[in-house]
Design a protein around this motif. Structure first.
Motif, PDB file in Angstrom:
ATOM      1  N   ASP A   1      39.706  44.306  48.555  1.00 54.57           N
ATOM      2  CA  ASP A   1      39.348  43.092  47.817  1.00 54.57           C
ATOM      3  C   ASP A   1      40.312  41.949  48.123  1.00 54.57           C
ATOM      4  O   ASP A   1      39.896  40.808  48.328  1.00 54.57           O
ATOM      5  CB  ASP A   1      39.360  43.360  46.304  1.00 54.57           C
ATOM      6  N   GLU A   2      41.596  42.268  48.142  1.00 52.31           N
ATOM      7  CA  GLU A   2      42.602  41.241  48.422  1.00 52.31           C
ATOM      8  C   GLU A   2      42.498  40.771  49.863  1.00 52.31           C
ATOM      9  O   GLU A   2      42.650  39.573  50.159  1.00 52.31           O
ATOM     10  CB  GLU A   2      44.002  41.794  48.139  1.00 52.31           C
TER      11      GLU A   2
ATOM     12  N   SER B   1      31.186  48.189  43.917  1.00 44.85           N
ATOM     13  CA  SER B   1      32.390  47.982  44.723  1.00 44.85           C
ATOM     14  C   SER B   1      32.497  46.545  45.220  1.00 44.85           C
ATOM     15  O   SER B   1      33.568  46.105  45.619  1.00 44.85           O
ATOM     16  CB  SER B   1      32.392  48.933  45.926  1.00 44.85           C
TER      17      SER B   1
ATOM     18  N   THR C   1      32.608  37.796  42.941  1.00 43.67           N
ATOM     19  CA  THR C   1      33.309  36.840  42.086  1.00 43.67           C
ATOM     20  C   THR C   1      34.046  35.801  42.922  1.00 43.67           C
ATOM     21  O   THR C   1      33.979  34.594  42.641  1.00 43.67           O
ATOM     22  CB  THR C   1      34.304  37.576  41.168  1.00 43.67           C
ATOM     23  N   ALA C   2      34.743  36.265  43.961  1.00 43.01           N
ATOM     24  CA  ALA C   2      35.483  35.339  44.832  1.00 43.01           C
ATOM     25  C   ALA C   2      34.529  34.356  45.505  1.00 43.01           C
ATOM     26  O   ALA C   2      34.816  33.155  45.608  1.00 43.01           O
ATOM     27  CB  ALA C   2      36.268  36.122  45.883  1.00 43.01           C
TER      28      ALA C   2
ATOM     29  N   HIS D   1      31.965  43.844  43.377  1.00 43.60           N
ATOM     30  CA  HIS D   1      32.107  42.899  42.264  1.00 43.60           C
ATOM     31  C   HIS D   1      33.170  41.841  42.541  1.00 43.60           C
ATOM     32  O   HIS D   1      32.937  40.642  42.338  1.00 43.60           O
ATOM     33  CB  HIS D   1      32.437  43.651  40.970  1.00 43.60           C
ATOM     34  N   ALA D   2      34.343  42.258  42.989  1.00 46.54           N
ATOM     35  CA  ALA D   2      35.430  41.298  43.223  1.00 46.54           C
ATOM     36  C   ALA D   2      35.059  40.315  44.322  1.00 46.54           C
ATOM     37  O   ALA D   2      35.373  39.121  44.238  1.00 46.54           O
ATOM     38  CB  ALA D   2      36.719  42.038  43.582  1.00 46.54           C
ATOM     39  N   ALA D   3      34.367  40.813  45.359  1.00 45.02           N
ATOM     40  CA  ALA D   3      33.945  39.930  46.447  1.00 45.02           C
ATOM     41  C   ALA D   3      32.928  38.919  45.950  1.00 45.02           C
ATOM     42  O   ALA D   3      32.995  37.732  46.289  1.00 45.02           O
ATOM     43  CB  ALA D   3      33.365  40.748  47.596  1.00 45.02           C
TER      44      ALA D   3
ATOM     45  N   ARG E   1      39.656  38.369  49.993  1.00 46.00           N
ATOM     46  CA  ARG E   1      40.029  37.073  49.412  1.00 46.00           C
ATOM     47  C   ARG E   1      40.861  36.257  50.391  1.00 46.00           C
ATOM     48  O   ARG E   1      40.630  35.054  50.573  1.00 46.00           O
ATOM     49  CB  ARG E   1      40.804  37.288  48.102  1.00 46.00           C
TER      50      ARG E   1
ATOM     51  N   TYR F   1      30.892  41.952  53.006  1.00 44.38           N
ATOM     52  CA  TYR F   1      31.950  42.726  52.353  1.00 44.38           C
ATOM     53  C   TYR F   1      31.653  44.218  52.394  1.00 44.38           C
ATOM     54  O   TYR F   1      32.454  45.018  52.847  1.00 44.38           O
ATOM     55  CB  TYR F   1      32.124  42.257  50.907  1.00 44.38           C
TER      56      TYR F   1
END
Length: 202
Positions: free
Chosen positions: A60-61, A123, A129-130, A125-127, A64, A33
């Motif tokens: 991030d999207e 930066s 989590t996914a 974090h969202a990756a 995902r 990522y």
């Protein structure tokens, strides 16, 4: 008198969104990522940043969506493995499929789920989590399948479905790391075979 206005006709995107997503998936697979810059992504996708944001939202999207595509494509062996008739066959299908998927000619070595998790800063974090959700979901599905195997007598009554599921995922992730480091398919297959020799007898 009524006035009927035609709805504005949207401009066509001018690119194949599925092909662009496939290319983004491969960039994330190879670079992780954080390693995949927006320039890397848009260059590989053959589109501008504006087009990327319009079609996929932010990075991030896009990640995902790329992970979903990976799960449904190169990593689909995990879902197929759950359909095998015995717990041992489930484990064998998953590990053998992992060896093939992580050493496939013409594709990045390793696993997007492992490479992508090399996101360490805020930066990412969202990756993270996914990826955690994806891995935990896989572990849960294997645990449920092995619990069914215990109930059906396909695994011994004292077998721990949760431990077996985590064991399987740990070996698969280790195979992916080794593959990314250049270990050959034959050597990784021997690792998978060794892991299966430790599988509990019925």
């Amino acid at each position: 008198m009524e006035i009927h206005q035609k709805a504005p006709i949207g401009r066509p995107r001018g690119f194949d969104a599925e092909e662009a997503l496939e290319r983004a998936m491969r960039v994330f697979w190879e670079q992780g990522y954080e390693g995949a810059s927006l320039t890397d992504l848009t260059s590989a996708m053959g589109i501008t940043r504006t087009s990327m944001y319009a079609a996929f939202g932010n990075k991030d999207e896009l990640f995902r969506r790329a992970l979903e595509r990976y799960a449904e494509g190169p990593a689909a062996h995990g879902t197929r493995a759950l359909e095998e008739p015995t717990a041992r066959q489930v484990a064998a299908a998953f590990l053998n499929g992992t060896v093939r998927a992580t050493t496939r000619p013409g594709c990045p070595a390793g696993c997007l789920g492992v490479q992508g998790s090399l996101a360490s800063g805020a930066s990412g974090h969202a990756a993270r989590t996914a990826l955690n959700d994806w891995r935990n979901g896989g572990t849960s599905r294997f645990r449920d399948r092995f619990r069914q195997a215990v109930d059906e007598g396909d695994l011994p009554p004292d077998a721990d479905p949760g431990v077996l599921a985590r064991y399987l995922m740990a070996v698969a992730n280790g195979i992916a790391v080794q593959a990314a480091g250049g270990t050959s398919r034959d050597d990784l297959q021997r690792v998978a075979d060794a892991a299966l020799r430790n599988w509990p007898p019925v």
